[in-house]
Enzyme design. Structure first.
Site, PDB file in Angstrom:
ATOM      1  N   HIS A 387       0.826  -1.210   0.000  1.00 34.13           N
ATOM      2  CA  HIS A 387       0.000   0.000   0.000  1.00 34.13           C
ATOM      3  C   HIS A 387       0.860   1.261   0.000  1.00 34.13           C
ATOM      4  CE1 HIS A 387      -3.754   2.205   1.231  1.00 34.13           C
ATOM      5  NE2 HIS A 387      -2.851   3.047   1.700  1.00 34.13           N
ATOM      6  N   GLU A 388       1.780   1.354   0.956  1.00 34.63           N
ATOM      7  CA  GLU A 388       2.586   2.577   1.091  1.00 34.63           C
ATOM      8  C   GLU A 388       3.571   2.736  -0.072  1.00 34.63           C
ATOM      9  OE1 GLU A 388       1.658   4.770   3.007  1.00 34.63           O
ATOM     10  OE2 GLU A 388       0.364   3.605   4.341  1.00 34.63           O
TER      11      GLU A 388
END
Length: 601
Positions: A387-388
């Site tokens: 995600h990041e």
């Protein structure tokens, strides 16, 4: 015990020296910026004189903003390494104050620009001195003409900014630097620390007693400080309502959504569609209750994996390899950027004492992006890494393709690339899984992504809208009223098979994003868009990957809804949210079949 910052190996920390070499360099930049800020006075009252003056003013504003951003972001990220460090708190405070000062000094610019006759501004934009670079920026400003005040009032609003940040600052210091939760006792009699970083891991523990104890430990503390935190939150809502009214918007929601060029109908369609889809969530909750074989399902039972046998810890090295393999459909260039980030110390990996909770990606123009994690080795942490890094590589592409003026993408699209990464990773793991139990576990994890993102963040959005509406109507935002609203939303969303424990009414007190008004709904819209995009990429639909690359490099060069159309997704309609909810139902059907075969339940 949680480690001290100095006990973390250097290779597991981010290399902020790539942004600012050291403290001395930061201080020098700060001194330069303090002096340069006064240059705004050179342009005051003169922007209408010529296209050249306007161009020079806009160019200076860009250059100075970039410097302020570097000072601010570096100081904040250093402070996030250890929020109790007084030196970095001081640096951040000074950078924040200088940012507010710059806002005050530059407050004349928008009123002066919008005070020009339309024909004059259009004539200036046709000049060959380089001002055409700012055409989109000036078009965006023109849309705000009805909400722009006089020079004096704009200056007053700018000066008020620092004074109205108290609620958010109080929350940040309480939640990151001061709050401590009682430890609990494990089944072996050993002490288990309860921290922001360990809480979800404890909620996933197969032993119900541990989950319940951790739940009561954490929310017992928030209950103890509920009046203080309600006052901090109310102060933040008040400032949002104040600025919306000052700028003649119908509501604080209208103010914040218009600032991001997002139609309010998008918000309403999201909440309406998700409300209609709640029977699917209730069905999932009922299945969870049956599979856990409990007579009463509690809020602390929501996170425990339903296929616990398939669960196992992952090393950070394993997590990196899984992410690289899962994102292969995005192409070799994307995978090379992942490797560059993994090897180049873009990431601050592990929790340490005083470190900011959660995870994020951030950075500045002209330097690679960074990622903060609190990696605990769970599958959720693997997805958090994907995600990041989605955020980080989105930033990298935008910075590469766009000048500083248009590199910063809107919040509305910020969660698309990150969530698309998660969706691609889970699809890869499902496709490559040979073990029935493992597949069931992954399906459970994907269902949980829907629950915690599409459903939960929409519930957050409903809570936030209600709180802002109450403040606008003159109703008091007390701990009792806020907890009552939040508890009722949990009843609505989780349905009749869920015991809504008293403690969950205090959950809103620990959500940092509520201090960035009308942010949370974008997790749900971004998730819906990402599900649609990932399905198209995996299906190999012609033009999707090319359109997605254009989207990643788009920055804010287009309106966010228009940017998503490059990928074939139209968020101005309810289609993407409805498609995501339909897909949730399909996953739930498959998960039920798997569990029926596995357990007979």
């Amino acid at each position: 015990m949680t480690k001290k910052r100095y006990e973390i190996p250097m290779e597991d920390t981010w290399k902020l020296e790539d942004m600012v070499a050291d403290r001395e360099t930061w201080e020098q930049l700060y001194k330069e910026a303090v002096k340069e800020a006064e240059r705004y006075e050179e342009f005051k009252g003169k922007l209408a004189e010529s296209a050249d003056v306007l161009y020079e003013a806009l160019k200076f504003d860009d250059t100075f903003s970039e410097k302020i951003e570097r000072l601010y972001v570096y100081a904040r990220m250093r402070s996030d390494e250890d929020t109790a460090d007084q030196e970095y708190q001081d640096m951040f405070s000074r950078a924040q104050s200088l940012s507010f000062r710059a806002g005050e000094l530059s407050a004349f610019m928008i009123p002066e620009i919008l005070g020009m006759p339309d024909g004059q501004l259009a004539l200036y934009c046709r000049s060959e001195n380089g001002i055409s670079h700012y055409r989109r920026l000036l078009e965006q400003l023109a849309k705000r003409k009805a909400h722009t005040l006089s020079h004096e009032m704009e200056g007053l609003l700018a000066r008020s900014k620092e004074a109205t940040q108290g609620g958010a600052q109080i929350f940040r210091m309480f939640n990151n630097a001061d709050v401590r939760f009682p430890s609990i006792t494990g089944s072996d009699g050993r002490e288990l620390p309860v921290t922001h970083g360990s809480f979800i891991s404890l909620m996933e523990n197969p032993e119900r007693k541990i989950r319940k104890s951790a739940f009561e430990s954490l929310y017992g503390v928030y209950k103890q400080y509920s009046n203080t935190l309600a006052a901090a939150f109310a102060a933040n809502v008040k400032q949002a309502v104040f600025y919306a009214r000052a700028r003649k918007y119908d509501s604080s929601r209208s103010y914040y959504l218009n600032s991001n060029e997002v139609p309010e109908e998008v918000y309403d369609r999201l909440t309406a569609s998700v409300r209609k889809g709640l029977p699917k969530l209730h069905r999932y909750i009922s299945l969870r209750k049956r599979l856990l074989k409990t007579d009463d399902l509690h809020m602390y039972d929501l996170y425990v994996p339903l296929v616990a046998e398939a669960d196992r810890p992952f090393s950070f090295q394993e997590a990196k390899e899984m992410v690289k393999e899962g994102l292969a459909p995005l192409g070799e260039e994307y995978r090379a950027l992942l490797k560059k980030g993994f090897d180049g110390r873009w990431i601050d990996v592990y929790e340490n004492e005083g470190k900011r909770s959660g995870a994020y990606s951030w950075g500045v123009y002209g330097c690679h992006p960074y990622v903060l994690l609190n990696f605990q080795g769970t599958l959720k942490d693997v997805f958090t890494l994907a995600h990041e890094m989605g955020h980080a590589i989105h930033t990298w592409y935008s910075n590469e393709a766009q000048p500083y003026t248009y590199a910063g993408y809107r919040i509305f699209v910020a969660e698309v690339a990150s969530t698309c990464n998660e969706a691609l990773l889970i699809r890869h793991l499902l496709e490559t899984s040979k073990d029935r139990k493992e597949r069931a576990y992954l399906l459970n994890h994907f269902l949980e992504s829907f629950r915690t993102t599409l459903f939960r963040q929409t519930m957050f959005a409903e809570f936030e809208q209600k709180a802002h509406e109450m403040e606008a109507a003159g109703e008091s935002l007390t701990a009792r009223s806020l907890c009552g609203i939040y508890a009722q939303l949990n009843r609505d969303y989780f349905g009749p098979d869920m015991e809504v424990d008293e403690e969950i009414g205090y959950e809103w007190e620990r959500i940092p994003h509520f201090y960035t008004p009308f942010y949370v709904y974008q997790y749900a819209t971004g998730f819906s868009a990402a599900i649609a995009i990932s399905r198209r990429i995996m299906a190999g639909e012609p033009g999707t990957l090319k359109g997605y690359r254009s989207f990643l490099g788009g920055g804010c060069s287009m309106e966010p809804v228009e940017l998503l159309k490059l990928c074939g997704v139209d968020m101005s309609e309810s289609g993407p949210v409805d498609e995501a909810l339909e897909f949730f139902g399909e996953l739930l059907d498959e998960f039920e079949r798997c569990m029926r075969e596995e357990t007979g339940v």
